[in-house]
Scaffold this motif. Structure first.
Motif, PDB file in Angstrom:
ATOM      1  N   MET B  29    -100.950   9.906 -88.005  1.00  0.00           N
ATOM      2  CA  MET B  29     -99.519  10.114 -88.187  1.00  0.00           C
ATOM      3  C   MET B  29     -99.305  11.610 -88.334  1.00  0.00           C
ATOM      4  N   SER B  30     -98.305  12.136 -87.630  1.00  0.00           N
ATOM      5  CA  SER B  30     -98.031  13.554 -87.784  1.00  0.00           C
ATOM      6  C   SER B  30     -97.312  13.774 -89.110  1.00  0.00           C
ATOM      7  N   LEU B  31     -97.349  14.994 -89.569  1.00  0.00           N
ATOM      8  CA  LEU B  31     -96.645  15.325 -90.813  1.00  0.00           C
ATOM      9  C   LEU B  31     -95.166  15.007 -90.673  1.00  0.00           C
ATOM     10  N   GLU B  32     -94.602  15.324 -89.498  1.00  0.00           N
ATOM     11  CA  GLU B  32     -93.179  15.048 -89.295  1.00  0.00           C
ATOM     12  C   GLU B  32     -92.889  13.553 -89.412  1.00  0.00           C
ATOM     13  N   SER B  92     -79.058  18.211-106.922  1.00  0.00           N
ATOM     14  CA  SER B  92     -79.538  19.509-106.443  1.00  0.00           C
ATOM     15  C   SER B  92     -79.680  19.559-104.927  1.00  0.00           C
ATOM     16  N   TYR B  93     -79.399  20.723-104.402  1.00  0.00           N
ATOM     17  CA  TYR B  93     -79.599  20.978-102.980  1.00  0.00           C
ATOM     18  C   TYR B  93     -81.090  21.228-102.733  1.00  0.00           C
ATOM     19  N   ILE B  94     -81.635  20.498-101.773  1.00  0.00           N
ATOM     20  CA  ILE B  94     -83.057  20.546-101.427  1.00  0.00           C
ATOM     21  C   ILE B  94     -83.189  21.120-100.020  1.00  0.00           C
ATOM     22  N   ASP B  95     -84.135  22.016 -99.802  1.00  0.00           N
ATOM     23  CA  ASP B  95     -84.264  22.673 -98.503  1.00  0.00           C
ATOM     24  C   ASP B  95     -85.716  23.053 -98.290  1.00  0.00           C
ATOM     25  N   PHE B  96     -86.337  22.531 -97.245  1.00  0.00           N
ATOM     26  CA  PHE B  96     -87.752  22.863 -97.055  1.00  0.00           C
ATOM     27  C   PHE B  96     -88.196  22.880 -95.606  1.00  0.00           C
ATOM     28  N   GLU B  97     -89.343  23.488 -95.417  1.00  0.00           N
ATOM     29  CA  GLU B  97     -89.996  23.566 -94.123  1.00  0.00           C
ATOM     30  C   GLU B  97     -91.336  22.838 -94.255  1.00  0.00           C
ATOM     31  N   ALA B  98     -91.818  22.256 -93.169  1.00  0.00           N
ATOM     32  CA  ALA B  98     -93.105  21.553 -93.203  1.00  0.00           C
ATOM     33  C   ALA B  98     -93.969  22.055 -92.066  1.00  0.00           C
ATOM     34  N   LYS B  99     -95.217  22.360 -92.369  1.00  0.00           N
ATOM     35  CA  LYS B  99     -96.130  22.897 -91.350  1.00  0.00           C
ATOM     36  C   LYS B  99     -97.493  22.236 -91.469  1.00  0.00           C
ATOM     37  N   HIS B 126     -78.961  30.869-104.680  1.00  0.00           N
ATOM     38  CA  HIS B 126     -77.721  30.121-104.898  1.00  0.00           C
ATOM     39  C   HIS B 126     -77.943  28.800-105.637  1.00  0.00           C
ATOM     40  N   GLY B 127     -79.136  28.632-106.187  1.00  0.00           N
ATOM     41  CA  GLY B 127     -79.344  27.468-107.054  1.00  0.00           C
ATOM     42  C   GLY B 127     -79.948  26.249-106.378  1.00  0.00           C
ATOM     43  N   GLY B 128     -80.459  26.405-105.170  1.00  0.00           N
ATOM     44  CA  GLY B 128     -81.115  25.280-104.505  1.00  0.00           C
ATOM     45  C   GLY B 128     -82.608  25.241-104.803  1.00  0.00           C
ATOM     46  N   ILE B 129     -83.234  24.149-104.426  1.00  0.00           N
ATOM     47  CA  ILE B 129     -84.682  23.980-104.576  1.00  0.00           C
ATOM     48  C   ILE B 129     -85.291  24.106-103.187  1.00  0.00           C
ATOM     49  N   SER B 130     -86.183  25.073-103.017  1.00  0.00           N
ATOM     50  CA  SER B 130     -86.757  25.297-101.699  1.00  0.00           C
ATOM     51  C   SER B 130     -88.275  25.368-101.802  1.00  0.00           C
ATOM     52  N   PHE B 131     -88.941  24.847-100.777  1.00  0.00           N
ATOM     53  CA  PHE B 131     -90.400  24.811-100.820  1.00  0.00           C
ATOM     54  C   PHE B 131     -90.963  24.640 -99.413  1.00  0.00           C
ATOM     55  N   LEU B 132     -92.280  24.735 -99.344  1.00  0.00           N
ATOM     56  CA  LEU B 132     -92.990  24.564 -98.087  1.00  0.00           C
ATOM     57  C   LEU B 132     -93.988  23.425 -98.271  1.00  0.00           C
ATOM     58  N   ILE B 133     -94.020  22.508 -97.310  1.00  0.00           N
ATOM     59  CA  ILE B 133     -95.044  21.469 -97.309  1.00  0.00           C
ATOM     60  C   ILE B 133     -96.092  21.867 -96.272  1.00  0.00           C
ATOM     61  N   ALA B 183     -93.488   5.678 -99.717  1.00  0.00           N
ATOM     62  CA  ALA B 183     -93.132   7.092 -99.705  1.00  0.00           C
ATOM     63  C   ALA B 183     -94.421   7.832 -99.374  1.00  0.00           C
ATOM     64  N   ARG B 184     -94.727   7.916 -98.081  1.00  0.00           N
ATOM     65  CA  ARG B 184     -96.042   8.411 -97.654  1.00  0.00           C
ATOM     66  C   ARG B 184     -96.374   9.763 -98.253  1.00  0.00           C
ATOM     67  N   ILE B 185     -95.380  10.660 -98.169  1.00  0.00           N
ATOM     68  CA  ILE B 185     -95.568  12.028 -98.670  1.00  0.00           C
ATOM     69  C   ILE B 185     -94.537  12.161 -99.782  1.00  0.00           C
ATOM     70  N   ASP B 186     -94.909  11.699-100.958  1.00  0.00           N
ATOM     71  CA  ASP B 186     -93.913  11.520-102.024  1.00  0.00           C
ATOM     72  C   ASP B 186     -93.635  12.836-102.749  1.00  0.00           C
ATOM     73  N   TYR B 187     -92.979  13.757-102.028  1.00  0.00           N
ATOM     74  CA  TYR B 187     -92.775  15.103-102.575  1.00  0.00           C
ATOM     75  C   TYR B 187     -91.763  15.143-103.714  1.00  0.00           C
ATOM     76  N   LEU B 188     -90.920  14.108-103.828  1.00  0.00           N
ATOM     77  CA  LEU B 188     -89.960  14.118-104.947  1.00  0.00           C
ATOM     78  C   LEU B 188     -90.693  14.036-106.288  1.00  0.00           C
ATOM     79  N   LYS B 189     -91.859  13.401-106.296  1.00  0.00           N
ATOM     80  CA  LYS B 189     -92.675  13.343-107.523  1.00  0.00           C
ATOM     81  C   LYS B 189     -93.001  14.755-108.011  1.00  0.00           C
ATOM     82  N   ILE B 190     -93.338  15.624-107.068  1.00  0.00           N
ATOM     83  CA  ILE B 190     -93.660  17.013-107.440  1.00  0.00           C
ATOM     84  C   ILE B 190     -92.393  17.731-107.906  1.00  0.00           C
TER      85      ILE B 190
END
Lengths: 196, 196
Positions: B29-32, B92-99, B126-133, B183-190
């Motif tokens: 399975m691809s990350l996407e 909260s506003y969530i914004d991320f990139e996955a590679k 501006h108060g959002g949560i941003s991260f990289l997977i 939730a295969r990649i359960d990033y909300l837990k983090i």
């Protein structure tokens, strides 16, 4: 006040008055162009980060004539499952749809899809700010309608009520978004007033 | 515990151990795909509203063989100006990139573009949560890296530092996202752990 390009601030005037001010008006720019310009201005001035989502496309065939340039040669438009715009402003998640109508007397609810309503309901439930921007092209007037208000019209329709919202009702009850030179459709002004 | 499809929960094991568990792993399975499945699960369970943005495409030619079905016959991929995913979770506003990388020892920073860093910086400001997977495909391990941490690597690179982040450093300092059945990649837990 006249601006360099001959455009003039929307004065919150009635449809008739807007007509007489025609040469200073925004006529000719689509609502989408106005919102994109506004969002770019918000971005450039570090006020908010709001983008239009790309048009969803189902890509079927891609040719690679050169390594560097892939050409999509067969693709289809897909229906969007959410709304057109989202982003971040003052720590809040912002999510909205924008619709333009040429109708003079009403806004047809057929412009909105059931899954968009469900999406907007989820946004409101999870603490986001959601709304609809409606432009009446003939009057060159653009209104801000909070999602909660849209829901009442929507469920009224589902319960056998009107399939549209009267222009007059929108004019009386919703919020006219002032037309300005830089932030053409300055909807954050309305958000400041309603939500903060 | 074994799940119906023969997949097994990621146990937070090391790369070597993950290799020996290969038949239960998420390989293939691809990350996407994993993130899309996860987001759909979050949506279905009313936990969060997070979507992948459509691939940005510059549409040049459209044919209308029938009224109902427009066919795009010439279009080009455009570079995304923001990140791939955004949405709303716990107000909260969530914004991320996955590679995903096939590299065994490091994550090349060339995978991230300068405008994406600027976008993520604005989000955080501006108060959002941003991260990289980041997924290391060979180990079938997926990590959560807060945007703030990515920025330090990025500016280190700009100041003549390393052009990549060592796998070992990521493994030691970042957060392994557990692989789960639904939730295969359960990033909300983090996110729950780090931000709330």
């Amino acid at each position: 006040m006249n601006y360099p390009n001959g455009k003039k601030k929307e004065t919150g005037s009635s449809g008739m008055a807007a007509k007489t001010n025609k040469i200073f008006s925004n006529r000719g720019m689509s609502l989408e162009e106005d919102i994109n310009t506004t969002n770019q201005y918000y971005l450039d001035t570090d006020k908010a980060i709001i983008h239009k989502k790309p048009t969803p496309v189902q890509i079927v065939k891609v040719n690679y004539p050169r390594r560097s340039a892939a050409v999509i040669t067969e693709a289809y438009f897909k229906q969007a499952s959410t709304t057109d715009y989202n982003g971040l402003y003052r720590n809040s998640y912002i999510d909205f749809e924008a619709k333009e109508t040429k109708n003079k007397t009403l806004f047809p609810l057929a412009n909105i899809h059931d899954h968009q309503i469900r999406h907007m309901e989820a946004i409101v439930k999870h603490g986001g700010i959601s709304f609809l921007i409606i432009r009446f092209a003939v009057y060159d007037e653009t209104f801000f309608m909070p999602a909660e208000k849209l829901f009442t019209h929507w469920y009224d329709k589902l319960n056998g009520g009107k399939k549209s919202i009267a222009y007059k009702k929108i004019k009386d009850e919703e919020y006219l978004i002032p037309f300005q030179y830089q932030a053409r459709i300055d909807y954050l002004k309305i958000i400041d007033k309603l939500y903060f």
